[in-house]
Design a protein around this motif. Structure first.
Motif, PDB file in Angstrom:
ATOM      1  N   ILE A  49       0.824  -1.100  -0.138  1.00 53.90           N
ATOM      2  CA  ILE A  49       0.146   0.155  -0.035  1.00 53.90           C
ATOM      3  C   ILE A  49       0.792   1.275   0.164  1.00 53.90           C
ATOM      4  N   GLY A  50       1.857   1.084   0.940  1.00 50.29           N
ATOM      5  CA  GLY A  50       2.657   2.383   0.862  1.00 50.29           C
ATOM      6  C   GLY A  50       3.506   2.573  -0.565  1.00 50.29           C
ATOM      7  N   THR A  51       4.070   1.724  -1.171  1.00 54.87           N
ATOM      8  CA  THR A  51       4.599   1.514  -2.335  1.00 54.87           C
ATOM      9  C   THR A  51       3.656   2.444  -3.373  1.00 54.87           C
ATOM     10  N   ALA A  52       2.415   1.672  -3.548  1.00 58.72           N
ATOM     11  CA  ALA A  52       1.521   2.107  -4.489  1.00 58.72           C
ATOM     12  C   ALA A  52       1.086   3.569  -4.190  1.00 58.72           C
ATOM     13  N   SER A  53       1.355   4.141  -3.052  1.00 58.54           N
ATOM     14  CA  SER A  53       0.701   5.534  -2.792  1.00 58.54           C
ATOM     15  C   SER A  53       2.139   6.478  -2.657  1.00 58.54           C
ATOM     16  N   GLY A  54       3.216   5.995  -2.984  1.00 62.43           N
ATOM     17  CA  GLY A  54       4.597   6.805  -2.965  1.00 62.43           C
ATOM     18  C   GLY A  54       5.228   7.029  -1.488  1.00 62.43           C
ATOM     19  N   VAL A  55       4.804   6.174  -0.565  1.00 60.35           N
ATOM     20  CA  VAL A  55       5.536   6.211   0.729  1.00 60.35           C
ATOM     21  C   VAL A  55       6.206   4.803   1.061  1.00 60.35           C
ATOM     22  N   THR A  56       6.752   4.799   2.198  1.00 64.49           N
ATOM     23  CA  THR A  56       7.395   3.432   2.779  1.00 64.49           C
ATOM     24  C   THR A  56       6.241   2.829   3.166  1.00 64.49           C
ATOM     25  N   GLY A  57       6.312   1.659   3.327  1.00 64.35           N
ATOM     26  CA  GLY A  57       5.083   0.779   4.198  1.00 64.35           C
ATOM     27  C   GLY A  57       5.026   1.609   5.762  1.00 64.35           C
ATOM     28  N   PRO A  58       5.973   1.653   6.591  1.00 64.28           N
ATOM     29  CA  PRO A  58       6.011   2.257   7.753  1.00 64.28           C
ATOM     30  C   PRO A  58       5.508   3.563   7.694  1.00 64.28           C
ATOM     31  N   ALA A  59       5.623   4.334   6.700  1.00 64.62           N
ATOM     32  CA  ALA A  59       4.897   5.809   6.823  1.00 64.62           C
ATOM     33  C   ALA A  59       3.684   5.813   6.718  1.00 64.62           C
ATOM     34  N   VAL A  60       3.155   4.636   6.081  1.00 64.34           N
ATOM     35  CA  VAL A  60       1.357   4.614   6.038  1.00 64.34           C
ATOM     36  C   VAL A  60       1.041   4.750   7.560  1.00 64.34           C
ATOM     37  N   TYR A  61       1.740   4.261   8.675  1.00 64.40           N
ATOM     38  CA  TYR A  61       1.169   4.421   9.943  1.00 64.40           C
ATOM     39  C   TYR A  61       1.267   5.680  10.469  1.00 64.40           C
ATOM     40  N   ARG A  62       1.747   6.753   9.756  1.00 67.35           N
ATOM     41  CA  ARG A  62       1.523   8.108  10.232  1.00 67.35           C
ATOM     42  C   ARG A  62      -0.102   8.559   9.866  1.00 67.35           C
ATOM     43  N   TYR A  63      -0.403   7.778   8.882  1.00 60.18           N
ATOM     44  CA  TYR A  63      -1.661   8.431   8.597  1.00 60.18           C
ATOM     45  C   TYR A  63      -2.963   7.375   8.957  1.00 60.18           C
ATOM     46  N   PHE A  64      -2.583   6.147   9.083  1.00 65.31           N
ATOM     47  CA  PHE A  64      -3.666   5.177   9.467  1.00 65.31           C
ATOM     48  C   PHE A  64      -3.151   4.153  10.717  1.00 65.31           C
ATOM     49  N   ALA A  65      -3.645   3.851  11.609  1.00 68.15           N
ATOM     50  CA  ALA A  65      -3.178   3.230  12.642  1.00 68.15           C
ATOM     51  C   ALA A  65      -2.708   1.689  12.194  1.00 68.15           C
ATOM     52  N   SER A  66      -3.825   1.124  11.204  1.00 69.68           N
ATOM     53  CA  SER A  66      -3.386  -0.239  10.848  1.00 69.68           C
ATOM     54  C   SER A  66      -4.326  -0.330   9.507  1.00 69.68           C
ATOM     55  N   LYS A  67      -4.125  -1.546   8.927  1.00 69.65           N
ATOM     56  CA  LYS A  67      -4.532  -1.949   7.584  1.00 69.65           C
ATOM     57  C   LYS A  67      -6.271  -1.929   8.056  1.00 69.65           C
ATOM     58  N   ASP A  68      -6.745  -2.563   9.286  1.00 66.37           N
ATOM     59  CA  ASP A  68      -8.052  -2.631   9.493  1.00 66.37           C
ATOM     60  C   ASP A  68      -8.669  -0.885   9.639  1.00 66.37           C
ATOM     61  N   ALA A  69      -7.868  -0.081   9.996  1.00 71.62           N
ATOM     62  CA  ALA A  69      -8.211   1.186  10.056  1.00 71.62           C
ATOM     63  C   ALA A  69      -8.366   1.802   8.468  1.00 71.62           C
ATOM     64  N   LEU A  70      -7.514   1.432   7.509  1.00 71.97           N
ATOM     65  CA  LEU A  70      -7.585   1.992   6.004  1.00 71.97           C
ATOM     66  C   LEU A  70      -8.969   1.309   5.683  1.00 71.97           C
ATOM     67  N   LEU A  71      -9.126  -0.095   5.907  1.00 72.71           N
ATOM     68  CA  LEU A  71     -10.357  -0.628   5.301  1.00 72.71           C
ATOM     69  C   LEU A  71     -11.860  -0.097   5.941  1.00 72.71           C
ATOM     70  N   THR A  72     -11.626   0.438   7.260  1.00 79.10           N
ATOM     71  CA  THR A  72     -12.642   0.874   7.814  1.00 79.10           C
ATOM     72  C   THR A  72     -12.989   2.273   7.067  1.00 79.10           C
ATOM     73  N   GLU A  73     -11.740   3.133   7.055  1.00 81.66           N
ATOM     74  CA  GLU A  73     -12.050   4.550   6.286  1.00 81.66           C
ATOM     75  C   GLU A  73     -12.517   4.313   4.860  1.00 81.66           C
ATOM     76  N   ALA A  74     -11.954   3.418   4.207  1.00 85.73           N
ATOM     77  CA  ALA A  74     -12.497   3.082   2.649  1.00 85.73           C
ATOM     78  C   ALA A  74     -13.842   3.040   2.880  1.00 85.73           C
ATOM     79  N   LEU A  75     -14.461   2.173   3.645  1.00 90.64           N
ATOM     80  CA  LEU A  75     -15.772   1.748   3.592  1.00 90.64           C
ATOM     81  C   LEU A  75     -16.682   2.921   4.314  1.00 90.64           C
ATOM     82  N   ASN A  76     -16.216   3.527   5.083  1.00 92.43           N
ATOM     83  CA  ASN A  76     -16.848   4.715   5.674  1.00 92.43           C
ATOM     84  C   ASN A  76     -17.039   5.706   4.544  1.00 92.43           C
ATOM     85  N   HIS A  77     -16.042   5.894   3.645  1.00 95.19           N
ATOM     86  CA  HIS A  77     -16.163   7.016   2.846  1.00 95.19           C
ATOM     87  C   HIS A  77     -17.025   6.521   1.688  1.00 95.19           C
TER      88      HIS A  77
END
Length: 190
Positions: free
Chosen positions: A42-70
């Motif tokens: 996910i990080g690579t596809a969005s232009g950041v490192t994997g660990p950098a994703v955690y600056r924006y989302f607490a977990s992969k679960d949080a990403l999915l929740t945010e996507a479906l809430n959106h």
């Protein structure tokens, strides 16, 4: 320059990066599935490192929740605002939503089981409320229908529209939209 003035562009960049990560996650999870996609991808596809994703989302679960809430927010923003909107307005708005958000619809079907139980229940409540709007509009058009039959017809009509989200090829909205509207209206009038 004050700290306050500098916060605007930084907040904008943060929101933009967050949206890029969310979009990448949406597409990867839809195309490859929950277990096949990791934070690094996910990080690579969005232009950041994997660990950098955690600056924006607490977990992969949080990403999915945010996507479906959106997705739920998008769905509601496309719905008719009036409680007495005609059935045609519900059909046309939903067709437009699905054609613009096929990836979110497919993501819901494929991955919603990975949501935590409270989030999944909240999503289901929103869906029921949305389908109740359709049901009310259908019964206003066809008062002879009992509520249970109207609900069944609405779920089937929504499923018909959602079928395009499951297609391998992306539909052409200018051709597919009017076709789906006609088919859905015919199914609900039948």
């Amino acid at each position: 320059m004050s700290a306050r003035a500098g916060a605007g562009p930084a907040a904008g960049r943060r929101a933009e990066r967050r949206a890029l990560i969310l979009d990448a996650a949406r597409h990867l999870l839809r195309d490859q599935g929950w277990h096949a996609v990791g934070i690094d991808e996910i990080g690579t596809a969005s232009g950041v490192t994997g660990p950098a994703v955690y600056r924006y989302f607490a977990s992969k679960d949080a990403l999915l929740t945010e996507a479906l809430n959106h997705a739920a927010e998008e769905l509601w923003s496309s719905a008719p605002l009036s409680t007495d909107a005609p059935l045609e307005a519900w059909v046309e708005s939903h067709v437009g939503f699905v054609l613009a958000n096929a990836d979110l619809v497919e993501l819901w079907y494929a991955e919603s089981r990975h949501l935590d139980p409270d989030t999944r229940a909240a999503q289901r409540r929103l869906q029921r409320r949305y389908l109740d709007g359709w049901t009310t509009a259908l019964r206003a058009r066809r008062p002879e229908l009992v509520v249970e039959d109207a609900r069944t017809m609405v779920r089937a009509a929504v499923g018909l529209i959602h079928a395009v989200a499951h297609a391998d090829a992306h539909p052409h909205p200018e051709r597919t939209g009017p076709l789906l509207v006609r088919m859905t209206r015919a199914a609900l009038d039948g």
